[in-house]
Design a protein around this motif. Structure first.
Motif: not given
Ligand code: SF4
Ligand code: SF4
Lengths: 95, 394
Positions: B377-379, B326-331, B357-359, B335-337
């Motif tokens: 986001a990661w897709t 998820r996070c590694a591929k998330c653009f 924080f993802c939500d 923006l995310c904490e």
């Molecule tokens: S939005 Fe979700 S997937 Fe993306 S960096 Fe934050 S926790 Fe990870």
């Protein structure tokens, strides 16, 4: 030229930062603006080091005349110019 | 020597050219002077009781703190932030403050304001901190304030402190914490904030509260979770000034949105700044207290830790498959904490995605039009195009 000057110790801090000699105001009323700091070049620093609260300005000038190239008159003008600016900004005080 | 019209060059302290293209190893140091606090805020991630003797006995001594400050100045540090707990609880606060200023470093003070005295205000007037003091206000009425901080009489003291600053013209800003007890006072708070001449924008709020930084109480963590705003509620607060919010996010997204891969540290933590906890451990940032990432200043210098230990930590890679997926591929990572610090407080690891924080991030991205409803986001493959469109949109 008989006056003796010293850094306004309670009001400013002199620090060397990566080869640059800077003077930071820490009291209110010193410096004009928030965040303003002052930078002295090599010769300015040489003058600063001699404003030790003991030497008369005349002695400062004659020592610098020995240490630096340039006519005595030129050095005198530089030193008095710098001292005037430092005094105006309350960075140094007359002892 | 030669002819000059001016012998003194004035510069702005924040001017980068001061460094002639080199950045100092340490530009800013945060110091948690104590974890003790005279408040007991229901949402607090760090506080211990004001008179906690065990904590006090472990805290850095005045001498140890001065040694740290001297090394910081030697490394080029120009700014120290004193925080806590409540930093003004320390008897040696004034001494440390003067010492820091006399090293030529500016001071940012984070405080609840209750211990601001006339004596302290006179010191700030004579020797200004160089940065605005930051005060968190927990309520505009006695009822809301005292119930948030769970201390009788706190309201009067905090407002007395604020009024002392105002009366003596000491620059400060106020911040808020959005709690059930003060939610209805938002307008009153913002009206007050608008009268504080040093506020150049509206007050910031904490509302997506952090869990306990020491992972010391499940009970308190449960309380904190119950106080957190839902992503939707949070979004409605963040977007009250829609124009400003959109402008901010466009500027931010233009620079900081891209997948960060498996590197755990895509932020600047530990690069040019660091944080000392109350007991002398040097941390990359305030939130990251995982024992593998903190180093003892009683045994090593700031320089050694920053150049050797932190450099290694910053190379750490995620191993958790859920993170990598998820996070590694998330653009939206920027923006995310989500970060190692949050992962530590929530899960006790460095690389576990934090659903809360993802939500929040997904709710914001949907609002900004960067994601469709329910999209993850990661897709997203065409993220560059989406960002470009968003940033260029008028
Ligand atoms: S939005 Fe979700 S997937 Fe993306 S960096 Fe934050 S926790 Fe990870
Ligand atoms: S005033 Fe700050 S440190 Fe003290 S309990 Fe409240 S949030 Fe925590």
């Amino acid at each position: 030229m008989n006056a003796v000057y010293a850094p306004a110790e309670d009001d400013v801090v002199a620090r060397e930062l990566h080869g640059e000699f800077i003077i930071i105001p820490i009291s209110s009323g010193v410096g004009d603006l928030e965040d303003e700091i002052f930078s002295l070049n090599e010769t300015g620093k040489a003058v600063w080091d001699k404003l030790d609260g003991k030497k008369k300005l005349e002695e400062v000038i004659s020592e610098l005349t020995v240490e630096f190239e340039g006519s005595a008159e030129e050095i005198r003008n530089d030193v008095t110019g710098l001292v005037e600016e430092l005094l105006k900004r309350k960075i140094i005080v007359e002892n | 020597m030669g002819k000059k019209s001016s012998y003194v060059v004035t510069k702005n302290l924040n001017q980068a050219s001061l460094w002639r293209n080199t950045k100092p190893l340490l530009g800013r140091l945060d110091i948690e002077l104590t974890e003790r606090c005279n408040n007991n805020c229901i949402h607090c991630c760090i506080n211990l009781a004001e008179h906690d003797k065990t904590a006090r006995d472990k805290e850095l001594s005045t001498k140890e703190l001065k040694n740290i400050l001297v090394e910081a100045a030697d490394l080029g540090c120009m700014m120290v932030r004193f925080t806590g707990g409540e930093p003004l609880l320390r008897d040696d606060f004034e001494e440390l403050y003067i010492f820091t200023r006399k090293l030529g470093m500016k001071v940012i003070l984070f405080t609840n304001g209750r211990l601001i005295t006339l004596r302290l205000v006179e010191l700030f007037a004579k020797m200004p901190p160089g940065e605005k003091i930051e005060i968190t206000v927990y309520g505009m009425t006695k009822g809301s304030y005292d119930s948030a901080v769970r201390r009788q009489g706190a309201y009067e003291e905090a407002w007395q402190g604020i009024n002392l600053l105002l009366a003596n013209n000491i620059p400060f800003v106020v911040k808020g914490a959005l709690l059930p007890s003060n939610k209805t006072e938002l307008k009153e708070f913002e009206d007050f904030a608008s009268t504080v001449t040093w506020m150049d924008r509206g007050p910031s709020y904490s509302m997506f509260f952090d869990l306990r930084g020491r992972r010391d109480s499940e009970k308190r963590n449960a309380q904190i979770k119950a106080l957190r705003l839902s992503p939707e509620e949070g979004l409605s607060i963040l977007t009250r000034d829609k124009k400003e919010y959109m402008k901010d996010k466009k500027q931010f997204c233009a620079k900081f949105t891209r997948p960060a891969g498996n590197n755990l540290f895509s932020c600047g933590a530990g690069k040019g700044s660091a944080c000392v906890d109350a007991y002398g451990k040097l941390q990359l940032c305030m939130g990251l207290r995982h024992p593998d990432t903190v180093f003892d200043l009683r045994k090593q210098s700031i320089k050694t830790i920053m150049t050797e230990r932190f450099a290694d930590i910053r190379k750490m890679q995620a191993k958790n498959p859920r993170y990598m997926e998820r996070c590694a591929k998330c653009f939206l990572k920027g923006l995310c904490e989500q970060c190692p610090g949050k992962s530590w407080t929530e899960h006790g690891t460095l690389d576990t995605p934090v659903q809360y924080f993802c939500d929040i991030t997904h709710a914001q991205a949907e609002y900004l039009g960067l994601l469709g409803k329910g999209e993850k986001a990661w897709t997203v493959e065409n993220w560059q195009e989406r960002i470009r469109k968003f940033v260029e949109e008028v």
